[in-house]
Design a protein around this motif. Sequence first.
Motif, mmCIF file in Angstrom:
data_model
loop_
_atom_site.group_PDB
_atom_site.id
_atom_site.type_symbol
_atom_site.label_atom_id
_atom_site.label_comp_id
_atom_site.label_asym_id
_atom_site.label_seq_id
_atom_site.Cartn_x
_atom_site.Cartn_y
_atom_site.Cartn_z
ATOM 1 N N THR A 91 0.814 -1.221 0.000
ATOM 2 C CA THR A 91 0.000 0.000 0.000
ATOM 3 C C THR A 91 0.845 1.267 0.000
ATOM 4 O OG1 THR A 91 -0.145 0.133 2.425
ATOM 5 C CG2 THR A 91 -1.778 -1.238 1.291
ATOM 6 N N GLY A 92 2.176 1.098 0.102
ATOM 7 C CA GLY A 92 3.071 2.255 0.144
ATOM 8 C C GLY A 92 3.428 2.711 1.541
ATOM 9 N N LYS A 93 2.905 2.050 2.576
ATOM 10 C CA LYS A 93 3.220 2.414 3.956
ATOM 11 C C LYS A 93 4.665 2.049 4.280
ATOM 12 C CE LYS A 93 1.933 1.453 8.757
ATOM 13 N NZ LYS A 93 1.077 0.639 9.658
ATOM 14 N N GLU A 94 5.399 3.000 4.828
ATOM 15 C CA GLU A 94 6.804 2.759 5.149
ATOM 16 C C GLU A 94 6.954 1.721 6.258
ATOM 17 O OE1 GLU A 94 9.000 6.273 5.973
ATOM 18 O OE2 GLU A 94 8.619 7.184 4.007
ATOM 19 N N SER A 95 8.030 0.949 6.157
ATOM 20 C CA SER A 95 8.297 -0.088 7.159
ATOM 21 C C SER A 95 9.698 0.105 7.735
ATOM 22 C CB SER A 95 8.170 -1.484 6.544
ATOM 23 O OG SER A 95 9.085 -1.632 5.461
ATOM 24 N N THR A 96 10.035 -0.705 8.709
ATOM 25 C CA THR A 96 11.358 -0.673 9.330
ATOM 26 C C THR A 96 11.969 -2.069 9.262
ATOM 27 O OG1 THR A 96 10.528 -1.228 11.536
ATOM 28 C CG2 THR A 96 10.570 1.117 10.928
ATOM 29 N N GLU A 97 13.230 -2.152 9.623
ATOM 30 C CA GLU A 97 13.882 -3.463 9.660
ATOM 31 C C GLU A 97 13.195 -4.383 10.663
ATOM 32 O OE1 GLU A 97 17.860 -2.196 10.419
ATOM 33 O OE2 GLU A 97 18.382 -2.058 8.290
ATOM 34 N N ALA A 98 12.718 -3.798 11.766
ATOM 35 C CA ALA A 98 11.994 -4.595 12.768
ATOM 36 C C ALA A 98 10.701 -5.150 12.176
ATOM 37 C CB ALA A 98 11.704 -3.755 14.006
ATOM 38 N N ASP A 99 10.018 -4.356 11.335
ATOM 39 C CA ASP A 99 8.792 -4.829 10.676
ATOM 40 C C ASP A 99 9.097 -6.009 9.752
ATOM 41 O OD1 ASP A 99 7.256 -2.833 11.893
ATOM 42 O OD2 ASP A 99 7.663 -1.412 10.267
ATOM 43 N N ILE A 100 10.215 -5.914 9.045
ATOM 44 C CA ILE A 100 10.606 -6.996 8.133
ATOM 45 C C ILE A 100 10.921 -8.263 8.927
ATOM 46 C CG2 ILE A 100 12.300 -7.690 6.402
ATOM 47 C CD1 ILE A 100 12.644 -4.661 5.799
ATOM 48 N N GLU A 101 11.638 -8.115 10.029
ATOM 49 C CA GLU A 101 11.953 -9.271 10.876
ATOM 50 C C GLU A 101 10.680 -9.943 11.390
ATOM 51 O OE1 GLU A 101 16.139 -7.269 12.500
ATOM 52 O OE2 GLU A 101 14.391 -7.423 13.818
ATOM 53 N N GLU A 102 9.732 -9.132 11.832
ATOM 54 C CA GLU A 102 8.476 -9.671 12.351
ATOM 55 C C GLU A 102 7.701 -10.408 11.255
ATOM 56 O OE1 GLU A 102 4.382 -8.064 14.543
ATOM 57 O OE2 GLU A 102 6.063 -6.696 14.175
ATOM 58 N N ALA A 103 7.679 -9.826 10.042
ATOM 59 C CA ALA A 103 6.971 -10.457 8.929
ATOM 60 C C ALA A 103 7.619 -11.790 8.554
ATOM 61 C CB ALA A 103 6.956 -9.515 7.727
ATOM 62 N N LEU A 104 8.933 -11.869 8.580
ATOM 63 C CA LEU A 104 9.628 -13.123 8.255
ATOM 64 C C LEU A 104 9.343 -14.195 9.298
ATOM 65 C CD1 LEU A 104 13.074 -11.743 7.013
ATOM 66 C CD2 LEU A 104 11.358 -12.943 5.638
ATOM 67 N N LEU A 105 9.281 -13.806 10.564
ATOM 68 C CA LEU A 105 8.984 -14.772 11.628
ATOM 69 C C LEU A 105 7.603 -15.400 11.434
ATOM 70 C CD1 LEU A 105 10.431 -13.064 14.852
ATOM 71 C CD2 LEU A 105 11.189 -15.200 13.804
ATOM 72 N N LYS A 106 6.654 -14.616 10.921
ATOM 73 C CA LYS A 106 5.315 -15.150 10.676
ATOM 74 C C LYS A 106 5.342 -16.172 9.540
ATOM 75 C CE LYS A 106 2.790 -11.073 12.300
ATOM 76 N NZ LYS A 106 1.889 -9.954 11.905
ATOM 77 N N GLN A 107 6.248 -15.983 8.594
ATOM 78 C CA GLN A 107 6.353 -16.912 7.463
ATOM 79 C C GLN A 107 7.235 -18.118 7.796
ATOM 80 O OE1 GLN A 107 4.484 -16.158 4.636
ATOM 81 N NE2 GLN A 107 3.807 -14.534 6.024
ATOM 82 N N PHE A 108 8.096 -17.953 8.798
ATOM 83 C CA PHE A 108 9.009 -19.032 9.185
ATOM 84 C C PHE A 108 8.874 -19.282 10.691
ATOM 85 C CE2 PHE A 108 10.758 -17.252 5.351
ATOM 86 C CZ PHE A 108 11.259 -18.344 4.647
ATOM 87 N N PRO A 109 7.772 -19.879 11.139
ATOM 88 C CA PRO A 109 7.562 -20.113 12.581
ATOM 89 C C PRO A 109 8.575 -21.071 13.192
ATOM 90 C CG PRO A 109 5.885 -21.226 11.269
ATOM 91 C CD PRO A 109 6.632 -20.348 10.335
ATOM 92 N N GLU A 110 9.275 -21.825 12.340
ATOM 93 C CA GLU A 110 10.291 -22.740 12.868
ATOM 94 C C GLU A 110 11.536 -21.998 13.349
ATOM 95 O OE1 GLU A 110 10.760 -22.803 8.285
ATOM 96 O OE2 GLU A 110 9.219 -22.425 9.806
ATOM 97 N N PHE A 111 11.689 -20.721 12.964
ATOM 98 C CA PHE A 111 12.797 -19.898 13.419
ATOM 99 C C PHE A 111 12.312 -18.980 14.546
ATOM 100 C CE2 PHE A 111 14.637 -20.132 8.877
ATOM 101 C CZ PHE A 111 15.251 -21.342 9.164
ATOM 102 N N LYS A 112 13.200 -18.654 15.452
ATOM 103 C CA LYS A 112 12.837 -17.810 16.590
ATOM 104 C C LYS A 112 13.239 -16.351 16.405
ATOM 105 C CE LYS A 112 13.011 -21.516 20.043
ATOM 106 N NZ LYS A 112 13.637 -21.983 21.311
ATOM 107 N N ARG A 113 14.257 -16.123 15.572
ATOM 108 C CA ARG A 113 14.722 -14.739 15.449
ATOM 109 C C ARG A 113 15.461 -14.525 14.140
ATOM 110 N NH1 ARG A 113 19.209 -11.799 19.304
ATOM 111 N NH2 ARG A 113 19.148 -9.741 18.326
ATOM 112 N N PHE A 114 15.116 -13.423 13.455
ATOM 113 C CA PHE A 114 15.835 -12.953 12.280
ATOM 114 C C PHE A 114 16.510 -11.611 12.612
ATOM 115 C CE2 PHE A 114 12.702 -15.661 10.150
ATOM 116 C CZ PHE A 114 13.493 -16.312 9.218
ATOM 117 N N LYS A 115 17.602 -11.373 11.965
ATOM 118 C CA LYS A 115 18.243 -10.059 12.046
ATOM 119 C C LYS A 115 18.391 -9.534 10.624
ATOM 120 C CE LYS A 115 22.360 -7.533 13.528
ATOM 121 N NZ LYS A 115 23.738 -7.649 14.077
ATOM 122 N N VAL A 116 17.760 -8.393 10.343
ATOM 123 C CA VAL A 116 17.728 -7.847 8.986
ATOM 124 C C VAL A 116 18.579 -6.593 8.890
ATOM 125 C CG1 VAL A 116 16.257 -6.729 7.269
ATOM 126 C CG2 VAL A 116 15.489 -8.829 8.384
#
Length: 303
Positions: free
Chosen positions: A149-174
């Motif tokens: 939609t064009g809404k700005e995001s942050t690295e923390a937002d990207i990490e959170e979105a990846l965790l939802k797609q990869f529940p087998e992982f506990k933490r991403f660092k972007v």
Amino acid sequence: MDELKRAYDKMGLPENASKEEVEKRYTTLMRQSRARQRENPNGTDQADFEEVNRAYRYILDEDNRKANEAFNQQEYGKYKKMAGSAEKVDHFWRYYKFHVLGGIIAIILVIVGINSYLDHRAEQERLAKLPPVDLSIMYLGEYYMSDSTGKESTEADIEEALLKQFPEFKRFKVNFTYVPLDAKDQMDIASQQKAMVVLATERPDIYITDTAAFNWVGPQGAFMNLDSQTDLTKLLKQGDAYKQKTEDVPDEHTYGVKISGSSIIGNVPIQAKDNYIASVREGSKNTDKAIQFIEKFLTTKEQ
């Protein structure tokens, strides 16, 4: 006032004489005294002129005092009973304002330093409570941190979105590093220079690049040869493998995998002008997880 009258009398002037008249009369008396001393070195002219000198200084001091009183009345008279205090404050500020300002700046710097230290400690404590990083990922290329939609995001937002797609992982660092390979202005040149520094200092497990960034970094030997990853290569379809020759290996090998078209892409708040190409860093300690990460993108590609 008798003393002031005697001073004027000593100089042979009326009490209402102007400052210019006092100066002129003093110069005349001084010349006359010197002339008499030359004619009569043993005379009493020196002692007489000392009295003239005292009278002259007394008159000048009185003039200065009156001028100061007039100035203070003009400046501080409006404060009435508080005029004395206002004058003291003004004099203090006039002579010590730089000391005061310096002290204030020093206090501000100390406060900022303390707050920065406390914030750093709080952040360190927060990070210590988090689980270990499963995968560190660097987005490198002409990408934009925003959702569909064009809404700005942050690295923390990207990490959170990846965790939802990869529940087998506990933490991403972007790490998000914008770099246009075709520099159009000084801002683009600065982004390129920053990217070079990041590439030299950061060591992520996964690089996600666009085509231009892959062709820029690939020949430098930063990516792992994926040809030996048989489970991964079995999932590759026509056009998925990105091959390169490196400075150390003259033959072409697969160093990147096209993950564009995966349903995961649309659920991560990043927009791209070009492809998404995933590569594993040479020497990564999380190679197995990195391969697992890429495989999931391939298995969720739209048919």
